[in-house]
Scaffold this motif. Sequence first.
Motif, PDB file in Angstrom:
ATOM      1  N   GLU A 125       0.803  -1.227   0.000  1.00 48.04           N
ATOM      2  CA  GLU A 125       0.000   0.000   0.000  1.00 48.04           C
ATOM      3  C   GLU A 125       0.835   1.276   0.000  1.00 48.04           C
ATOM      4  N   CYS A 166       4.873   6.686  -8.899  1.00 46.46           N
ATOM      5  CA  CYS A 166       4.443   5.345  -9.287  1.00 46.46           C
ATOM      6  C   CYS A 166       5.455   4.319  -8.807  1.00 46.46           C
ATOM      7  N   HIS A 208      -6.040  12.506 -13.172  1.00 43.33           N
ATOM      8  CA  HIS A 208      -6.081  11.045 -13.195  1.00 43.33           C
ATOM      9  C   HIS A 208      -7.112  10.626 -14.225  1.00 43.33           C
ATOM     10  N   LYS A 236      -8.886   7.183 -16.338  1.00 40.32           N
ATOM     11  CA  LYS A 236      -9.091   5.742 -16.400  1.00 40.32           C
ATOM     12  C   LYS A 236      -9.424   5.342 -17.836  1.00 40.32           C
ATOM     13  N   THR A 283      -3.619  -1.298 -17.374  1.00 37.40           N
ATOM     14  CA  THR A 283      -5.005  -0.892 -17.148  1.00 37.40           C
ATOM     15  C   THR A 283      -5.466   0.289 -17.999  1.00 37.40           C
ATOM     16  N   ARG A 331       1.159   0.629  -8.635  1.00 41.57           N
ATOM     17  CA  ARG A 331       0.458   1.698  -7.949  1.00 41.57           C
ATOM     18  C   ARG A 331       0.836   3.043  -8.571  1.00 41.57           C
ATOM     19  N   ALA A 342      -3.751  10.507  -2.712  1.00 37.29           N
ATOM     20  CA  ALA A 342      -4.501   9.328  -3.155  1.00 37.29           C
ATOM     21  C   ALA A 342      -3.561   8.307  -3.802  1.00 37.29           C
ATOM     22  N   THR A 343      -3.939   7.028  -3.676  1.00 31.60           N
ATOM     23  CA  THR A 343      -3.237   5.926  -4.323  1.00 31.60           C
ATOM     24  C   THR A 343      -4.236   5.138  -5.147  1.00 31.60           C
ATOM     25  N   THR A 344      -3.862   4.794  -6.384  1.00 34.90           N
ATOM     26  CA  THR A 344      -4.759   4.043  -7.246  1.00 34.90           C
ATOM     27  C   THR A 344      -4.008   2.914  -7.930  1.00 34.90           C
ATOM     28  N   GLU A 345      -4.753   1.907  -8.378  1.00 34.89           N
ATOM     29  CA  GLU A 345      -4.168   0.749  -9.037  1.00 34.89           C
ATOM     30  C   GLU A 345      -4.392   0.763 -10.539  1.00 34.89           C
ATOM     31  N   GLU A 346      -5.019   1.808 -11.071  1.00 35.36           N
ATOM     32  CA  GLU A 346      -5.371   1.758 -12.488  1.00 35.36           C
ATOM     33  C   GLU A 346      -5.308   3.127 -13.138  1.00 35.36           C
TER      34      GLU A 346
END
Length: 199
Positions: free
Chosen positions: A43, A63, A97, A99, A134, A168, A174-178
């Motif tokens: 995390e 990242c 950010h 997606k 992603t 990551r 904030a932290t995101t996976e995608e």
Amino acid sequence: MEIRSVASSSRDSRAAAEEIAAGLSDLAPDLVFAFLSHHHGPEFSEVTEVLSEAFPAASFVGCTAESVIGPDREIEEGPGLSVWAANLPGVESRSFHLKQEDLESIETPEAFRDRIGIGPEKNPCFIVLPDPYTIDVDRFLKRMDEAYPGAVLVGGAASGGAQPGENRLFLDDATTEEGLIGVALTGNLALSPVVSQGC
């Protein structure tokens, strides 16, 4: 304008982040990029919390990476944290950010610029960090060419993960996976691309 980089190979995540913060303690950065090996995961909260608290006025972007490089060394196959920090007077930054669904649902250059949050009249340049598992990077670049013709865009892909959800991306708190994170820069700045061969 002042730009510095600092790296740590400490296995302890908090100690590594504190080492970085101490190395940049006399700099008041407006923009901070952090690159972390997966040893500090999954995390990464200790690293991001320390760095966000140390540089509260900066846009914070970063990242995961298979290996990291600092001012005098490359750290491979072991714990690594590298931070690039810049004091940029006269420069404004806007982070974003995206997606995959943004690329698929936004149909016009105007709508894409609204999503990024900046118009072409400001002559922005961009630094972006996508997760290659992603988001369709080629499709993103095409959308950027349509929305910001001739704009300078540089960056690199998050790495170290073997499948979707393992890398990551870090954006402010904030932290995101995608997806993809980036920063648009405007003002007293000229960005010159340099190509670095990956392994």
